[in-house]
Design a protein around this motif. Structure first.
Motif, PDB file in Angstrom:
ATOM      1  N   CYS A   1     -25.198  17.198 -50.681  1.00 47.88           N
ATOM      2  CA  CYS A   1     -25.139  16.323 -49.505  1.00 47.88           C
ATOM      3  C   CYS A   1     -25.037  17.132 -48.214  1.00 47.88           C
ATOM      4  O   CYS A   1     -25.598  16.741 -47.179  1.00 47.88           O
ATOM      5  CB  CYS A   1     -23.961  15.364 -49.631  1.00 47.88           C
ATOM      6  SG  CYS A   1     -24.166  14.110 -50.923  1.00 47.88           S
TER       7      CYS A   1
ATOM      8  N   ASP B   1     -11.620  19.755 -46.243  1.00 48.13           N
ATOM      9  CA  ASP B   1     -12.016  19.091 -47.480  1.00 48.13           C
ATOM     10  C   ASP B   1     -13.006  17.984 -47.128  1.00 48.13           C
ATOM     11  O   ASP B   1     -12.633  16.969 -46.542  1.00 48.13           O
ATOM     12  CB  ASP B   1     -10.786  18.514 -48.175  1.00 48.13           C
ATOM     13  CG  ASP B   1     -11.105  17.884 -49.526  1.00 48.13           C
ATOM     14  OD1 ASP B   1     -12.303  17.717 -49.844  1.00 48.13           O
ATOM     15  OD2 ASP B   1     -10.160  17.546 -50.259  1.00 48.13           O
ATOM     16  N   VAL B   2     -14.261  18.192 -47.465  1.00 50.13           N
ATOM     17  CA  VAL B   2     -15.300  17.218 -47.122  1.00 50.13           C
ATOM     18  C   VAL B   2     -15.001  15.864 -47.761  1.00 50.13           C
ATOM     19  O   VAL B   2     -15.248  14.807 -47.165  1.00 50.13           O
ATOM     20  CB  VAL B   2     -16.685  17.737 -47.572  1.00 50.13           C
ATOM     21  CG1 VAL B   2     -17.773  16.701 -47.269  1.00 50.13           C
ATOM     22  CG2 VAL B   2     -17.002  19.068 -46.897  1.00 50.13           C
ATOM     23  N   THR B   3     -14.451  15.874 -48.959  1.00 46.94           N
ATOM     24  CA  THR B   3     -14.219  14.621 -49.684  1.00 46.94           C
ATOM     25  C   THR B   3     -12.952  13.897 -49.250  1.00 46.94           C
ATOM     26  O   THR B   3     -12.668  12.803 -49.743  1.00 46.94           O
ATOM     27  CB  THR B   3     -14.171  14.878 -51.202  1.00 46.94           C
ATOM     28  OG1 THR B   3     -13.091  15.791 -51.487  1.00 46.94           O
ATOM     29  CG2 THR B   3     -15.463  15.494 -51.683  1.00 46.94           C
TER      30      THR B   3
ATOM     31  N   VAL C   1     -20.529  10.266 -49.059  1.00 48.96           N
ATOM     32  CA  VAL C   1     -20.403  11.727 -49.096  1.00 48.96           C
ATOM     33  C   VAL C   1     -21.300  12.361 -48.039  1.00 48.96           C
ATOM     34  O   VAL C   1     -20.916  13.336 -47.380  1.00 48.96           O
ATOM     35  CB  VAL C   1     -20.726  12.288 -50.494  1.00 48.96           C
ATOM     36  CG1 VAL C   1     -20.633  13.812 -50.500  1.00 48.96           C
ATOM     37  CG2 VAL C   1     -19.787  11.718 -51.545  1.00 48.96           C
ATOM     38  N   ARG C   2     -22.487  11.790 -47.845  1.00 54.32           N
ATOM     39  CA  ARG C   2     -23.373  12.296 -46.783  1.00 54.32           C
ATOM     40  C   ARG C   2     -22.748  12.078 -45.408  1.00 54.32           C
ATOM     41  O   ARG C   2     -22.809  12.956 -44.538  1.00 54.32           O
ATOM     42  CB  ARG C   2     -24.745  11.633 -46.875  1.00 54.32           C
ATOM     43  CG  ARG C   2     -25.642  12.223 -47.967  1.00 54.32           C
ATOM     44  CD  ARG C   2     -27.079  11.737 -47.824  1.00 54.32           C
ATOM     45  NE  ARG C   2     -27.201  10.340 -48.210  1.00 54.32           N
ATOM     46  CZ  ARG C   2     -27.558   9.919 -49.418  1.00 54.32           C
ATOM     47  NH1 ARG C   2     -27.797  10.802 -50.371  1.00 54.32           N
ATOM     48  NH2 ARG C   2     -27.672   8.638 -49.689  1.00 54.32           N
TER      49      ARG C   2
ATOM     50  N   SER D   1     -20.143  14.603 -44.970  1.00 56.61           N
ATOM     51  CA  SER D   1     -20.746  15.920 -44.743  1.00 56.61           C
ATOM     52  C   SER D   1     -21.171  16.082 -43.289  1.00 56.61           C
ATOM     53  O   SER D   1     -20.955  17.139 -42.679  1.00 56.61           O
ATOM     54  CB  SER D   1     -21.949  16.109 -45.671  1.00 56.61           C
ATOM     55  OG  SER D   1     -21.579  16.038 -47.027  1.00 56.61           O
TER      56      SER D   1
ATOM     57  N   ALA E   1     -14.044  20.443 -51.919  1.00 50.82           N
ATOM     58  CA  ALA E   1     -14.211  19.069 -52.418  1.00 50.82           C
ATOM     59  C   ALA E   1     -13.010  18.710 -53.284  1.00 50.82           C
ATOM     60  O   ALA E   1     -13.146  18.162 -54.372  1.00 50.82           O
ATOM     61  CB  ALA E   1     -15.520  18.946 -53.198  1.00 50.82           C
TER      62      ALA E   1
ATOM     63  N   ALA F   1     -12.178  14.977 -54.469  1.00 46.04           N
ATOM     64  CA  ALA F   1     -13.193  14.248 -55.235  1.00 46.04           C
ATOM     65  C   ALA F   1     -12.605  13.661 -56.512  1.00 46.04           C
ATOM     66  O   ALA F   1     -13.007  12.579 -56.960  1.00 46.04           O
ATOM     67  CB  ALA F   1     -14.366  15.160 -55.572  1.00 46.04           C
TER      68      ALA F   1
ATOM     69  N   THR G   1     -21.182  17.636 -53.492  1.00 43.73           N
ATOM     70  CA  THR G   1     -20.904  17.824 -52.074  1.00 43.73           C
ATOM     71  C   THR G   1     -21.883  18.818 -51.460  1.00 43.73           C
ATOM     72  O   THR G   1     -22.379  18.610 -50.343  1.00 43.73           O
ATOM     73  CB  THR G   1     -19.459  18.311 -51.879  1.00 43.73           C
ATOM     74  OG1 THR G   1     -18.556  17.360 -52.469  1.00 43.73           O
ATOM     75  CG2 THR G   1     -19.124  18.469 -50.410  1.00 43.73           C
TER      76      THR G   1
ATOM     77  N   ASP H   1     -17.934  18.056 -58.690  1.00 48.79           N
ATOM     78  CA  ASP H   1     -17.440  17.692 -57.364  1.00 48.79           C
ATOM     79  C   ASP H   1     -18.080  18.489 -56.234  1.00 48.79           C
ATOM     80  O   ASP H   1     -18.718  17.932 -55.339  1.00 48.79           O
ATOM     81  CB  ASP H   1     -15.921  17.878 -57.300  1.00 48.79           C
ATOM     82  CG  ASP H   1     -15.198  17.230 -58.458  1.00 48.79           C
ATOM     83  OD1 ASP H   1     -15.842  16.517 -59.244  1.00 48.79           O
ATOM     84  OD2 ASP H   1     -13.986  17.438 -58.585  1.00 48.79           O
ATOM     85  N   SER H   2     -17.882  19.807 -56.268  1.00 47.63           N
ATOM     86  CA  SER H   2     -18.388  20.626 -55.171  1.00 47.63           C
ATOM     87  C   SER H   2     -19.915  20.708 -55.187  1.00 47.63           C
ATOM     88  O   SER H   2     -20.537  20.895 -54.135  1.00 47.63           O
ATOM     89  CB  SER H   2     -17.779  22.033 -55.232  1.00 47.63           C
ATOM     90  OG  SER H   2     -18.052  22.655 -56.470  1.00 47.63           O
TER      91      SER H   2
END
Length: 545
Positions: free
Chosen positions: A170, A414-416, A140-141, A144, A272, A275, A167, A163-164
């Protein structure tokens, strides 16, 4: 340029080596067009190909501007109203137009089309569950850091869930120490009385505030509560997409998120969303998997602690652990005995007329598809759950996201939706997600020390549209006028059960019952009927629908 260079270097295997969110069009030396979409998360990519021309774009408007006929397939609209989303089908909204599936490459030559669905969920390798939470956090990092590389002024859509918030923590770690993270959350309508289902939470703002106190580098913002009606700017969204997206009925509040991001001068809105398909999966396929494997101790602990479910344990075993293993016909028969009102869930929740639904089912049988509500049950195992999640990820949601970007001038990321993260989590065993009487075990382990314990251990899910009864109820007069206009339209009057929709609006309860049989037809069928009429009006150039 990057994608073109990858194709030039690695040829047919280029997409296997890339990690990202993309829809790409490449002009090849032999005169063909190479169309590609990334797996799990990608902008849409439509095309039309015949002996005269080949045209491709994420925007259907571009195809029509290039001369592709705008010949709507009305049956496809009916499929959407029946919740038959035709997963894995490259057919599209318009005759002569197709869509590239996610995780696929399509080659267009004069008059010929060839598609290679190169990505397969079943090929994902198993992951080592030891230290899974630490490894998932590392990923996740990583995600990010990659997301921040494309954003000058980002904001994160932040809820009170896991989830968020994970995120967000991170993203803060990946940001320079002097930089704050803007977050935007939405609340319910100011007239909402506060009612929500027992296993859900309607107002997440208090949890968000406590989370923000724990992370002083968060700059917290709340979207305008007045924004959130199911048809907020839906005509503009439909004009941008040129498709009918029934899910628009569920995302009214996201207009408030995007509007606030634009007001704050943000260029990117992080989320997120995937996730739930990776580190925050609830593991509910364990109900059937543990029963089949004879892991009765684990199963009983899970069922005993199932959020919002106060049924006797034997009934839970029958419904959640045994029923999924039975043939589909047996499942439907048993459900009808226990819940007569839900004998036909599609009929309960769709605005379609009896005749239109019957004809739709006949067409669906011929192409081997069915409504998502036709036989809703939990997957039998981890692999089946992953296949379902992958097919469901390739949806009109990407068209909706692209429309939001066009309306508000804010890019969405979407970061995830990071393939290494998703594949690592899919490779983990079921015990990583559902074990020791707890669901979402991996996410809860990852959240330790990153959020207040009340939030981390909260078993309830966020209900974004908890105020649906308030919002629809106060507009019943206007909606009834719209129903009257639909009666004069040949397709809508034949396709929609307008008498039933009108009855649902006229017989409006003072409060939501929190009961599926009474609430869900009003919450789902009414908005979808209105949005379908708006879309048909757009296509036919009418402003009276």
């Amino acid at each position: 340029m990057i994608y073109q260079a990858a194709v030039a270097r690695w040829g047919e295997t280029a997409d296997c080596r890339l990690v990202g969110n993309y829809a790409a069009i490449s002009a090849m030396p032999d005169g063909s067009l190479r169309l590609a979409r990334s797996p799990w998360n990608a902008p849409p990519l439509y095309y039309a190909n015949n002996c005269e021309r080949a045209v491709a774009s994420p925007l259907l408007r571009a195809l029509f501007a290039a001369g592709v006929p705008r010949d709507l397939d009305y049956d496809y609209v009916i499929d959407q109203l029946a919740y038959d989303f035709r997963d894995g089908d490259d057919a599209c909204w318009y005759r002569g137009v197709s869509k590239v599936p996610q995780g696929s490459v399509t080659i267009l030559k004069r008059g010929s089309t060839q598609t290679d669905c190169w990505y397969r969920v079943d090929d994902i390798c198993r992951s080592d569950p030891r230290g899974a939470a630490e490894r998932a956090l590392e990923l996740v990092r990583d995600a990010s850091e990659h997301a921040l590389n494309i954003a000058d002024s980002p904001a994160l859509a932040l809820s009170g869930g896991l989830d968020s918030s994970i995120t967000a923590s991170c993203l803060i770690e990946a940001l320079p120490a002097s930089q704050q993270l803007k977050t935007i959350s939405f609340g319910q309508d100011s007239e909402w009385p506060g009612a929500s289902s027992p296993d859900t939470m309607g107002d997440e703002i208090p949890l968000v505030r406590e989370f923000a106190k724990m992370h002083p580098r968060i700059s917290m913002h709340v979207a305008d509560r007045a924004i959130g009606d199911f048809d907020h700017r839906t005509r503009e969204m439909a004009a941008a997409m040129q498709i009918f997206a029934p899910g628009l009925a569920n995302v009214g509040k996201f207009h408030g998120i995007y509007a606030k991001a634009s007001q704050l001068g943000c260029d990117t809105l992080f989320s997120a969303e995937l996730a739930n398909q990776s580190f925050s999966a609830d593991g509910r396929w364990a109900y059937a998997e543990y029963a089949r494997a004879g892991k009765w101790g684990e199963l009983l602990r899970l069922l005993a602690n199932r959020p919002g479910d106060d049924r006797p344990i034997l009934r839970k075993i029958a419904a959640l652990s045994i029923l999924p293993h039975l043939p589909a016909a047996a499942r439907r028969g048993l459900r009808a005995l226990v819940h007569p009102q839900r004998r036909d869930m599609v009929r309960l929740l769709t605005p379609l007329s009896v005749e239109a639904l019957g004809n739709q089912r006949s067409r669906a049988t011929l192409r081997a598809s069915q409504s998502d509500w036709e036989d809703l049950t939990f997957p039998l195992n981890r692999q089946q759950a992953a296949r379902h999640d992958y097919l469901a990820a390739d949806s009109v949601g990407e068209d909706v996201n692209l429309a939001f970007e066009q309306l508000y001038g804010v890019r969405r990321r979407d970061v995830t939706a990071y393939r290494p993260l998703i594949e690592f989590c899919i490779g983990l065993p079921t015990e990583s997600f559902a074990c020791d009487g707890a669901e979402r075990k991996l996410a809860k382990q990852m959240a330790k020390g990153r959020m207040p314990e009340e939030q981390r251990l909260n078993p309830r899910y966020g209900q974004h549209n908890a105020d649906w009864h308030t919002r629809i109820g106060r507009r019943r007069g206007t909606l009834l006028t719209g129903i009257a206009a639909m009666r004069d339209h040949e397709f809508l009057s034949r396709t929609l059960d307008l008498d039933r929709i009108e009855t649902l609006l006229r017989d409006w309860p003072e409060q939501p019952s929190l009961d599926i049989d009474a609430d869900w037809p009003r919450m789902l069928a009414i908005p979808r009927a209105v949005l379908a009429a708006q879309f048909i009006g757009l296509i036919e150039g009418r402003n009276d629908l």
